[in-house]
Design an enzyme around this catalytic site. Structure first.
Site, PDB file in Angstrom:
ATOM      1  CB  SER A 130      -0.855  -0.010   1.273  1.00 36.20           C
ATOM      2  OG  SER A 130      -1.518   1.221   1.445  1.00 36.20           O
ATOM      3  CE1 TYR A 143      -4.076  -2.205   5.455  1.00 37.53           C
ATOM      4  CE2 TYR A 143      -3.218  -0.019   5.015  1.00 37.53           C
ATOM      5  CZ  TYR A 143      -3.745  -1.213   4.562  1.00 37.53           C
ATOM      6  OH  TYR A 143      -3.936  -1.413   3.214  1.00 37.53           O
TER       7      TYR A 143
HETATM    8  P1  NDP Z   1     -10.937  -6.719  -0.425  1.00 34.56           P
HETATM    9  O1  NDP Z   1     -11.542  -6.634   0.930  1.00 34.56           O
HETATM   10  O2  NDP Z   1     -11.807  -6.510  -1.609  1.00 34.56           O
HETATM   11  O3  NDP Z   1     -10.159  -8.098  -0.611  1.00 34.56           O
HETATM   12  C1  NDP Z   1      -9.417  -8.644   0.447  1.00 34.56           C
HETATM   13  C2  NDP Z   1      -9.114 -10.088   0.111  1.00 34.56           C
HETATM   14  O4  NDP Z   1      -8.299 -10.634   1.167  1.00 34.56           O
HETATM   15  C3  NDP Z   1     -10.361 -10.954   0.013  1.00 34.56           C
HETATM   16  O5  NDP Z   1     -10.248 -11.804  -1.106  1.00 34.56           O
HETATM   17  C4  NDP Z   1     -10.328 -11.766   1.295  1.00 34.56           C
HETATM   18  O6  NDP Z   1     -10.860 -13.067   1.063  1.00 34.56           O
HETATM   19  C5  NDP Z   1      -8.827 -11.864   1.533  1.00 34.56           C
HETATM   20  N1  NDP Z   1      -8.509 -12.224   2.912  1.00 34.56           N
HETATM   21  C6  NDP Z   1      -8.717 -11.486   4.037  1.00 34.56           C
HETATM   22  N2  NDP Z   1      -8.336 -12.202   5.113  1.00 34.56           N
HETATM   23  C7  NDP Z   1      -7.889 -13.405   4.653  1.00 34.56           C
HETATM   24  C8  NDP Z   1      -7.375 -14.561   5.265  1.00 34.56           C
HETATM   25  N3  NDP Z   1      -7.252 -14.669   6.601  1.00 34.56           N
HETATM   26  N4  NDP Z   1      -7.016 -15.601   4.485  1.00 34.56           N
HETATM   27  C9  NDP Z   1      -7.137 -15.524   3.149  1.00 34.56           C
HETATM   28  N5  NDP Z   1      -7.621 -14.457   2.496  1.00 34.56           N
HETATM   29  C10 NDP Z   1      -7.996 -13.406   3.265  1.00 34.56           C
HETATM   30  O7  NDP Z   1      -9.765  -5.624  -0.400  1.00 34.56           O
HETATM   31  P2  NDP Z   1      -8.639  -5.175  -1.457  1.00 34.56           P
HETATM   32  O8  NDP Z   1      -8.759  -5.891  -2.720  1.00 34.56           O
HETATM   33  O9  NDP Z   1      -8.623  -3.705  -1.438  1.00 34.56           O
HETATM   34  O10 NDP Z   1      -7.336  -5.647  -0.672  1.00 34.56           O
HETATM   35  C11 NDP Z   1      -6.307  -6.395  -1.271  1.00 34.56           C
HETATM   36  C12 NDP Z   1      -4.976  -5.866  -0.778  1.00 34.56           C
HETATM   37  O11 NDP Z   1      -4.813  -4.542  -1.297  1.00 34.56           O
HETATM   38  C13 NDP Z   1      -4.876  -5.741   0.738  1.00 34.56           C
HETATM   39  O12 NDP Z   1      -3.615  -6.217   1.148  1.00 34.56           O
HETATM   40  C14 NDP Z   1      -4.972  -4.236   0.975  1.00 34.56           C
HETATM   41  O13 NDP Z   1      -4.271  -3.859   2.125  1.00 34.56           O
HETATM   42  C15 NDP Z   1      -4.317  -3.709  -0.287  1.00 34.56           C
HETATM   43  N6  NDP Z   1      -4.609  -2.320  -0.579  1.00 34.56           N
HETATM   44  C16 NDP Z   1      -5.892  -1.900  -0.846  1.00 34.56           C
HETATM   45  C17 NDP Z   1      -6.138  -0.566  -1.082  1.00 34.56           C
HETATM   46  C18 NDP Z   1      -7.519  -0.054  -1.314  1.00 34.56           C
HETATM   47  O14 NDP Z   1      -7.706   1.176  -1.366  1.00 34.56           O
HETATM   48  N7  NDP Z   1      -8.517  -0.917  -1.486  1.00 34.56           N
HETATM   49  C19 NDP Z   1      -5.059   0.434  -1.110  1.00 34.56           C
HETATM   50  C20 NDP Z   1      -3.770  -0.124  -0.817  1.00 34.56           C
HETATM   51  C21 NDP Z   1      -3.574  -1.440  -0.581  1.00 34.56           C
HETATM   52  P3  NDP Z   1     -11.772 -13.917   2.084  1.00 34.56           P
HETATM   53  O15 NDP Z   1     -12.405 -12.958   3.044  1.00 34.56           O
HETATM   54  O16 NDP Z   1     -12.730 -14.613   1.169  1.00 34.56           O
HETATM   55  O17 NDP Z   1     -10.802 -14.875   2.727  1.00 34.56           O
END
Ligand code: NDP
Length: 235
Positions: A130, A143
């Site tokens: 991020s 975070y």
């Molecule tokens: P989403 O919430 O849309 O996706 C998050 C994903 O992480 C889901 O597929 C969820 O799947 C998975 N996840 C969460 N916990 C677990 C776990 N314990 N085991 C396996 N999978 C897990 O968010 P984003 O797509 O935005 O996030 C993706 C990455 O991008 C993150 O690391 C976030 O920090 C980063 N990011 C996002 C930004 C934004 O503005 N959105 C900006 C900067 C970085 P499930 O719950 O089905 O397991």
């Protein structure tokens, strides 16, 4: 079909950036294993139950991908959560969840996949960190700790593997329209961030997936070790 003959595992593949990355890699010709806890939302060539906070789940998912594909040469670490709130009076169980998922989860998935990536001879590890892995905002200490940690782990690993054919890259997105903001927890911070999101054109998950695609489709003599991508209106 830039990525023909590539075999990928994507974590966090059930929504947002991970789901968009599965699609982008697939469209570019890669065969993709998609992992997350909500398997009903996965759209990979192979869909795997994966909880990145559970070592046995990680080992089983990596083993299943290698068993199905015969090899693994691309890992995208996209699983993440964003619990926020002040340090003063924090419920520290949310810190453990944040570090276990965002940082240790990525480290353990990488550890489990690495022997296969090395064996492939030429491979990529791309981790979605991020902008918050370089810059800080108040109310997000845990975070930021997780995201700054990703950069330290990845850069050290990149140097460890230099010359071994495994490229290590970190993508640092800014505001992206995903479900991430549902995991904030603190009502005031959530309202503040949702207000920012509503008032500007944010990145789409596909924009970040395109950055991942750019990284992994560079010729072998090039590594994009770090790539920041943000909405053009985000300072
Ligand atoms: P989403 O919430 O849309 O996706 C998050 C994903 O992480 C889901 O597929 C969820 O799947 C998975 N996840 C969460 N916990 C677990 C776990 N314990 N085991 C396996 N999978 C897990 O968010 P984003 O797509 O935005 O996030 C993706 C990455 O991008 C993150 O690391 C976030 O920090 C980063 N990011 C996002 C930004 C934004 O503005 N959105 C900006 C900067 C970085 P499930 O719950 O089905 O397991």
């Amino acid at each position: 079909m830039e990525l023909k003959n590539r075999h990928a595992l994507v974590t966090g593949a059930s929504s947002g950036i991970g789901a968009a990355t599965v699609l982008a890699l697939h469209e570019a010709g890669a065969v993709v294993a998609a992992g997350a806890r909500r398997t009903d939302r996965l759209g990979g060539d192979l869909n795997l139950t994966l909880d990145v906070t559970d070592e046995s789940s990680i080992r089983a998912a990596v083993a299943a991908a290698v068993a199905e594909f015969g090899r693994l040469d691309l890992l995208v670490n996209a699983a993440g959560i964003m619990p926020l709130g002040p340090v003063l009076g924090a419920d520290v169980t949310t810190w453990r969840q944040c570090l276990d998922t965002n940082l240790l989860g990525m480290m353990l998935v990488t550890h489990a996949a690495l022997p296969h990536l090395v064996e492939a001879g030429a491979a990529d590890i791309v981790t979605v960190s991020s902008i918050g892995g370089r810059e800080t905002y108040p109310g997000a200490a845990a975070y930021h700790a997780s995201k700054f940690g990703l950069y330290g782990f990845s850069e050290s690993l990149r140097k460890e593997l230099t010359g071994d054919g495994v490229r290590v890259s970190v993508v640092e997105p800014g505001y992206t329209e995903t479900e991430l903001f549902g995991s904030i927890g603190d009502a005031g911070l959530q309202a503040g961030i949702e207000g920012v999101l509503a008032g500007q054109r944010n990145l789409d998950p596909a924009d970040v997936a395109a950055a991942v695609l750019h990284i992994v489709s560079r010729p072998p003599h090039v590594v994009v070790n770090n790539l920041q991508i943000r909405p053009s209106v985000q300072a």
